[in-house]
Design a protein around this motif. Structure first.
Motif, PDB file in Angstrom:
ATOM      1  N   SER A 102     -11.251   6.039  -7.898  1.00 56.38           N
ATOM      2  CA  SER A 102     -12.581   6.340  -7.384  1.00 56.38           C
ATOM      3  C   SER A 102     -12.847   5.675  -6.039  1.00 56.38           C
ATOM      4  O   SER A 102     -12.529   4.503  -5.836  1.00 56.38           O
ATOM      5  N   ALA A 103     -13.472   6.416  -5.129  1.00 57.89           N
ATOM      6  CA  ALA A 103     -13.848   5.869  -3.826  1.00 57.89           C
ATOM      7  C   ALA A 103     -14.894   4.768  -3.974  1.00 57.89           C
ATOM      8  O   ALA A 103     -14.993   3.884  -3.126  1.00 57.89           O
ATOM      9  N   SER A 104     -15.661   4.801  -5.046  1.00 55.50           N
ATOM     10  CA  SER A 104     -16.713   3.808  -5.236  1.00 55.50           C
ATOM     11  C   SER A 104     -16.215   2.495  -5.856  1.00 55.50           C
ATOM     12  O   SER A 104     -16.957   1.524  -5.922  1.00 55.50           O
ATOM     13  N   ASP A 105     -14.960   2.475  -6.299  1.00 52.59           N
ATOM     14  CA  ASP A 105     -14.397   1.282  -6.925  1.00 52.59           C
ATOM     15  C   ASP A 105     -13.645   0.462  -5.878  1.00 52.59           C
ATOM     16  O   ASP A 105     -12.625   0.904  -5.359  1.00 52.59           O
ATOM     17  N   PRO A 106     -14.121  -0.754  -5.553  1.00 55.23           N
ATOM     18  CA  PRO A 106     -13.458  -1.562  -4.526  1.00 55.23           C
ATOM     19  C   PRO A 106     -12.051  -1.988  -4.905  1.00 55.23           C
ATOM     20  O   PRO A 106     -11.261  -2.395  -4.045  1.00 55.23           O
ATOM     21  N   ALA A 107     -11.675  -1.876  -6.182  1.00 57.70           N
ATOM     22  CA  ALA A 107     -10.338  -2.247  -6.623  1.00 57.70           C
ATOM     23  C   ALA A 107      -9.347  -1.076  -6.548  1.00 57.70           C
ATOM     24  O   ALA A 107      -8.171  -1.247  -6.841  1.00 57.70           O
ATOM     25  N   THR A 108      -9.826   0.103  -6.151  1.00 58.06           N
ATOM     26  CA  THR A 108      -8.949   1.274  -6.068  1.00 58.06           C
ATOM     27  C   THR A 108      -7.903   1.065  -4.973  1.00 58.06           C
ATOM     28  O   THR A 108      -8.230   0.721  -3.840  1.00 58.06           O
ATOM     29  N   ALA A 109      -6.645   1.299  -5.335  1.00 53.06           N
ATOM     30  CA  ALA A 109      -5.544   1.172  -4.378  1.00 53.06           C
ATOM     31  C   ALA A 109      -5.478   2.387  -3.477  1.00 53.06           C
ATOM     32  O   ALA A 109      -5.804   3.504  -3.894  1.00 53.06           O
ATOM     33  N   GLU A 110      -5.059   2.160  -2.243  1.00 55.75           N
ATOM     34  CA  GLU A 110      -4.841   3.237  -1.286  1.00 55.75           C
ATOM     35  C   GLU A 110      -3.506   2.985  -0.589  1.00 55.75           C
ATOM     36  O   GLU A 110      -3.100   1.837  -0.407  1.00 55.75           O
ATOM     37  N   ARG A 111      -2.839   4.094  -0.228  1.00 51.08           N
ATOM     38  CA  ARG A 111      -1.624   3.998   0.570  1.00 51.08           C
ATOM     39  C   ARG A 111      -1.828   4.815   1.826  1.00 51.08           C
ATOM     40  O   ARG A 111      -2.270   5.973   1.757  1.00 51.08           O
ATOM     41  N   LEU A 112      -1.542   4.235   2.968  1.00 45.27           N
ATOM     42  CA  LEU A 112      -1.676   4.908   4.258  1.00 45.27           C
ATOM     43  C   LEU A 112      -0.315   5.374   4.717  1.00 45.27           C
ATOM     44  O   LEU A 112       0.638   4.583   4.776  1.00 45.27           O
ATOM     45  N   VAL A 113      -0.219   6.671   5.051  1.00 42.79           N
ATOM     46  CA  VAL A 113       1.018   7.265   5.552  1.00 42.79           C
ATOM     47  C   VAL A 113       0.739   7.794   6.955  1.00 42.79           C
ATOM     48  O   VAL A 113      -0.164   8.618   7.140  1.00 42.79           O
ATOM     49  N   GLU A 114       1.492   7.316   7.931  1.00 39.52           N
ATOM     50  CA  GLU A 114       1.389   7.821   9.304  1.00 39.52           C
ATOM     51  C   GLU A 114       2.269   9.047   9.436  1.00 39.52           C
ATOM     52  O   GLU A 114       3.431   9.018   9.032  1.00 39.52           O
ATOM     53  N   LEU A 115       1.720  10.124   9.994  1.00 39.66           N
ATOM     54  CA  LEU A 115       2.524  11.333  10.219  1.00 39.66           C
ATOM     55  C   LEU A 115       3.025  11.363  11.648  1.00 39.66           C
ATOM     56  O   LEU A 115       2.441  10.869  12.542  1.00 39.66           O
TER      57      LEU A 115
END
Length: 115
Positions: A102-115
């Motif tokens: 969830s975007a509202s959960d500060p514990a949500t993991a994200e991975r950034l991929v550069e194209l």
């Protein structure tokens, strides 16, 4: 491509793939550029539906960029079917955020991929 993990633990909530591209000009890009994005959107919707990994949810144009949104239960599976089409778009710089919850959960993991 490079990628980095940002954030915390993986969530079980709906995941997202959010692709951001710099468009020519300061506003919405040129008409031909928008047509390229619309064609890619149709392909994205088809491959996502065919693979059964989620749904393509649309775009936001403005401020010299376009952002494409897709959602499903597994961001990695969703990105796997989207990646070839996203990489074919000619606009740069570009990056993709894979959000694992969830975007509202500060514990949500994200991975950034550069194209």
């Amino acid at each position: 491509m490079t990628d980095a993990v940002v954030g915390g633990a993986e969530g079980s909530v709906e995941h997202a793939v959010i692709a951001r591209y710099r468009m020519p000009g300061d506003g919405f890009g040129e008409p031909g550029d928008r047509a390229v994005v619309r064609a890619a959107q149709k392909l994205l919707a088809q491959v996502i539906e065919r693979a059964g990994v989620g749904e393509f949810d649309g775009n936001e144009f403005g401020g010299g960029e376009v952002v494409l949104f897709a959602y499903g239960p597994d961001a990695d599976a969703l990105f796997a079917v989207m990646e070839p089409i996203l990489c074919d778009l000619p606009f740069r710089p570009a990056n993709v955020v894979l959000r694992y919850g969830s975007a509202s959960d500060p514990a949500t993991a994200e991975r950034l991929v550069e194209l």
